[in-house]
Structures are given as C-alpha cells and as structure tokens.
Design an enzyme around this catalytic site. Structure first.
Site, short mmCIF file in Angstrom:
data_model
loop_
_atom_site.label_atom_id
_atom_site.label_comp_id
_atom_site.label_asym_id
_atom_site.label_seq_id
_atom_site.Cartn_x
_atom_site.Cartn_y
_atom_site.Cartn_z
CB CYS A 83 -0.99 -0.01 1.16
SG CYS A 83 -2.34 -1.16 0.89
CG HIS A 333 -7.08 2.11 0.12
ND1 HIS A 333 -5.90 2.53 -0.43
CD2 HIS A 333 -6.74 1.07 0.94
CE1 HIS A 333 -4.90 1.79 0.03
NE2 HIS A 333 -5.38 0.89 0.85
#
Ligand SMILES: [Zn+2]
Lengths: 386, 143
Positions: A83, A333
């Site tokens: 991430c 996201h």
C-alpha cells in the site's frame, strides 16, 4: 540533487468503476493531469514514467501505460510496494529528476479492487502482502491484522472506540465537497458506533471502502519548471521505511516503525519537521491507523493521539487538518493510486485550489503504510522551494 | 452463548514445508515445536535456517512449554472463512518461554467477550489430516 517540482496533477473519481478497466482509468487520469498544467504539456516532453500498481487486472502494467497514453518512446517502470506503492512511485521519479537524468517525469498510480467480488477481495489481494502459510489458516485476514494492532493500542492508550468513530465522522464530513470521493455523505458518531462489527474493535465505518481509480502527477526539474507553471509545488522530501512482515517479533504493537523511519527520512531531506506541516493526507485504511499515525509522524506524543481528534485539531479548521480529501476512509482506496492521489490533493491544497481548502497551507505531508504494516512511504511537499 | 469450543466444519490448512513441518506436526506428540537457536538460546518464529539475531546456523525445533499470554486479540464477526462461523477470536499469543515470540492463533473455550490482553492460555492441538493446528484456551479449561 536538483530541486523537483510537481507541475500538474489529476485523477479519476474513486468509485466502483464496474464499466472501466485500468486501460481506461490510466489515460483518464493522465489527461486530467495534462489539462491541469498551467502553461500546457506537450506529451513529447515526458522522458520517463513510473507506474504504481499493486495488482494488475488488465495485463502487463508498464505496457498498458505506454500503450494507452501514447508514451511508446520512453522508459516506463512499474512500482509495487504494497500500500506504499503510490508514494514510492513519487519517490522513484523524484530521484530520477533530482539526479539530472530526466527533466520531466510522469507518475501514475492505479488499481481496480472491485475487479474481485466483495467476498473474495481479501483472499485474492491480501495474499500479496501477507504470509499465507502462517497467518491465514487461523483467520488473520487483512482487517484482523490491523485490528490486532489497534486493539492493543486501545488497551495501552486512553483512546477508546469513540475516538475511532470520531475519525470516521471527520473524514466522511471532509469528503462531502470532494467530487472525486467515493463516500460523499456525513455520518454521526452514533451511526459509527452502532454499525455492525467487522473485526473488533472495527465496525463498518472504521474500514475503507473497496475502490477503483487512477491518479497522475507531472514531476519536473527546477531548471525547466518555468515552462509549465509559475506556481509549482515542491517535492521537498521523500522517505521509505520497512519493518518485519509478520507480527512474531514486533516488540511494540502500538506503533508502526516503518512510518517513523519513512517520515524521519522525508523530514530530514525536506529540512522540515512535523511542527511545520500545515495539512496531511494520512493512510487511514482503518480509523485506528490514522490515530497511531499521528504519533508515528510526530504530530503528537505517544498515546496522545486521541486529544487531536477530540479537540478538532485534525479537522479542517483546526491547526493540523488531516485527510481534508476524505482520506482512504471516504475518498476511497485503490492501493496503487492512493498515494499518488494524496499528492494530487496536496498539490491543490498548496495552490489554494482544493475542494476542502485548508487556509494558508504551505507545507504538506502524504503517508502510506502497507504490507500490511511492513512498509511506509512518506512525501513532504511545500509551496516554498526551500 | 456457550463458551465450549466446537470444531469447525473445515479449516484452511497450511501446506507444511521442510522448515515449518515440525511446527505443524509437533501436535502429534502433544508438542509445540518452535525454532530455537542453540548459539544464543533464543527462540524465534517462523522457523528459518538462520537465527535472525546472531546469524548462527545451529538452529532447530524444540518443544516450548505451550503456555502463553494474549498480547492482542480481535473478535472476528464476519464469515471470512467458509465453514468457520463467526464470532471467533484471532489472537497474538506471546510465549512464556520467550515473550518476543508471538504466534497467531485462535483462543477458544472462552466466550469472546471474556478474552482480555494478558489472559494466560495453554496450547492444544486440532488434527486435520496430516497437520496439527496449535490452538489456545484459558489455563484451567473451559470458561
Ligand atoms: Zn541466535
């Protein structure tokens, strides 16, 4: 190293783009970026590109970027760092421009999480970042992993589930004016607290949605910045930090050492400290992670993060607004795009053009953590060259 | 809710490697086999051919006491795993032998709401084909 500036930024809305693939989202983001370059961009000026993508749903990532954006004559490199991918792509391009090899670089981030079914996502995606052999047989899916950290954090600090809910309420509110955000509605504290529990202490509103999207930045050298804009945003510092992938030997579960290391590196390179940051985009994949990150980024002393959310410091209007875009929580996201989109938001903030503008912002920070807590990337931006 | 543990209908099973096989099969003899370095005497997990602390190659599995404490836990309330009905507790267990070694496991035989950080637990093993999954329950049995 030469100074590096952002001269253009753009992104697609973050959403469930069932009708769009990476092949569509990437050129959409790049076109919006190009349209936002004040003095215009001739694509032939772009000398190299870095493409952050965590998992590929349309095939070979670098080739797709080159193909769909008409950039067949330049080197394109895919960056994958869990991430932290987005801000690590920014970091790679910054070094290339700073080194003098490249004057104009493209940074793109994209991912399509909703390519997987809602049930299958954590199995298909989390396998990229977790240890299937050791953790999965016993149920340590990605949300449970963060839940263990935050449960221990709530045990040791004065923070409570109410403080987690306050983060969700704040970030939902911030997303309302942001036309690029996925969840543009307010929630109440009670709604957050009463929502179904996913993995304790996280309820539904403590978790990021599943998103598709892409974002793009144009990084240029100080020598050529005047050709593109009179109001650049400077990349003052970049940093990357790592830690053990598994929990087994993490001595303190209430901190994420990669964030400490990455931010220390970025602050040092920028010649700025946490006290200088006027606005930040922080990796709130789960609400509790935003709280822990306040401490790891140096915004507040250990175990005092709850005070910042309680007294409004980190809301827009407070002295250190965090996630004015809505954050991962409400903006969305798509992992590879997330960090790049944080810099898109901060580019607009530092130029006074953001949907949810923080008055007088001069220095800004973007932060990712992933893997799931083994890597962090931090970027420090400023309207001042420094 | 009854606190007594019922074996789930299925479990996702690990695929033991030469390194991890002792950990997943030690339960056949009632032993929690954790890697230990004979040079610095410290335990470590997951097993590896080299001690990450002192780089010694003189490492191997040894029976740990099987006693530990809950370092952190979460109550999973969603059906992530087929045939393993929620709620269930996923916990980090720090071993009495070496608190720095933390195993991911399930704490069972206790109501999820009665689990707390610091709870003392003992290992037991659940056999599935040729692997024995180490699970933990409060010292003294069902609560
Ligand atoms: Zn050793």
């Amino acid at each position: 190293m030469r100074r590096v500036a952002i001269a253009g930024a753009g992104m697609t809305p973050f959403a469930e783009h069932f009708g769009l693939g990476i092949k569509e989202l990437v050129p959409m983001a790049v076109s919006e970026m190009a349209a936002h370059v004040d003095k215009g961009l001739d694509r032939a000026d772009i000398e190299a590109a870095w493409f952050g993508e965590l998992t590929t749903t349309d095939g070979f990532p670098s080739g797709i970027l080159a193909d769909t954006c008409g950039l067949l004559d330049i080197p394109v490199t895919r960056v994958e760092n869990a991430c932290a991918t987005g801000n690590d792509a920014v970091r790679n391009a910054t070094y290339a421009v700073g080194s003098g090899v490249v004057d104009v670089a493209l940074v793109v981030g994209a991912d399509k999480v909703r390519e997987s079914s809602a049930r299958g996502t954590f199995w298909e995606w989390a396998g990229l970042t977790r240890d299937m052999a050791w953790d999965y047989p016993l149920g340590l899916v990605a949300p449970a992993n963060f839940a263990l950290h935050v449960a221990r954090y709530l045990h040791e600090s004065p923070a409570t589930r109410e403080h987690l809910a306050m983060v969700a309420v704040k970030n939902h509110k911030h997303a309302v004016p942001n036309t690029k955000a996925q969840l543009r509605y307010e929630i109440t504290l009670q709604q957050a607290l009463d929502a179904p529990i996913v993995v304790a202490p996280f309820g539904l509103y403590d978790c990021t949605p599943q998103s598709d999207g892409a974002a793009a930045l144009l990084l240029v050298a100080e020598d050529v910045v005047d050709r593109y804009t009179d109001r650049p945003v400077w990349v003052r510092g970049v940093g990357l930090g790592l830690d053990r992938v598994m929990h087994q030997h993490k001595k303190d579960m209430t901190t994420f050492p990669p964030t400490v290391k990455a931010s220390r590196a970025a602050y040092s390179m920028a010649g700025l400290g946490p006290e200088d940051i006027d606005v930040a985009e922080v990796h709130d994949c789960f609400t509790g992670v935003e709280l822990i990150s306040y401490e790891d980024l140096g915004f507040v002393e250990k175990f005092e993060a709850y005070t910042l959310i309680e007294n409004g410091t980190t809301a827009v209007g407070g002295s250190k607004p965090v996630n004015p875009s809505g954050g991962l929580k409400a903006k969305g996201h798509p992992p590879g795009a997330t960090g790049v989109a944080q810099c898109v938001e901060l580019f607009e903030q530092l130029r006074g053009q953001a949907a949810n503008q923080v008055d007088g912002a001069r220095n800004a920070l973007a932060h990712n953590i992933g893997g799931p807590t083994a890597v962090s990337a931090v970027t420090v931006l400023s309207s001042e060259k420094g | 809710m009854t606190a007594a543990y019922t074996r789930p209908g299925t479990r996702l099973l690990p695929d033991p490697t030469p390194e991890s096989e002792p950990f997943w099969t030690g339960g056949a003899n009632g032993e929690l086999l954790v890697h230990r370095c004979r040079a610095c005497t410290r335990w470590f997990h997951p097993p590896a051919p080299v001690c990450f602390r002192c780089r010694s190659l003189d490492v191997g599995p040894e029976p740990a006491s099987g006693r530990g404490r809950v370092a952190a836990f979460t109550i999973n309330r969603q059906p992530w795993i087929p045939a393993y009905p929620p709620p269930y507790v996923v916990a980090m267990i720090e071993l009495a032998d070496e608190p720095d070694v933390r195993l991911v496991s399930n704490v069972v035989d206790v109501a999820p709401e009665d689990v707390h950080v610091g709870l003392t637990v003992d290992v037991f093993f659940e056999r599935w084909d040729d692997v024995w999954i180490p699970l933990f329950r409060p010292v003294g049995g069902v609560r």
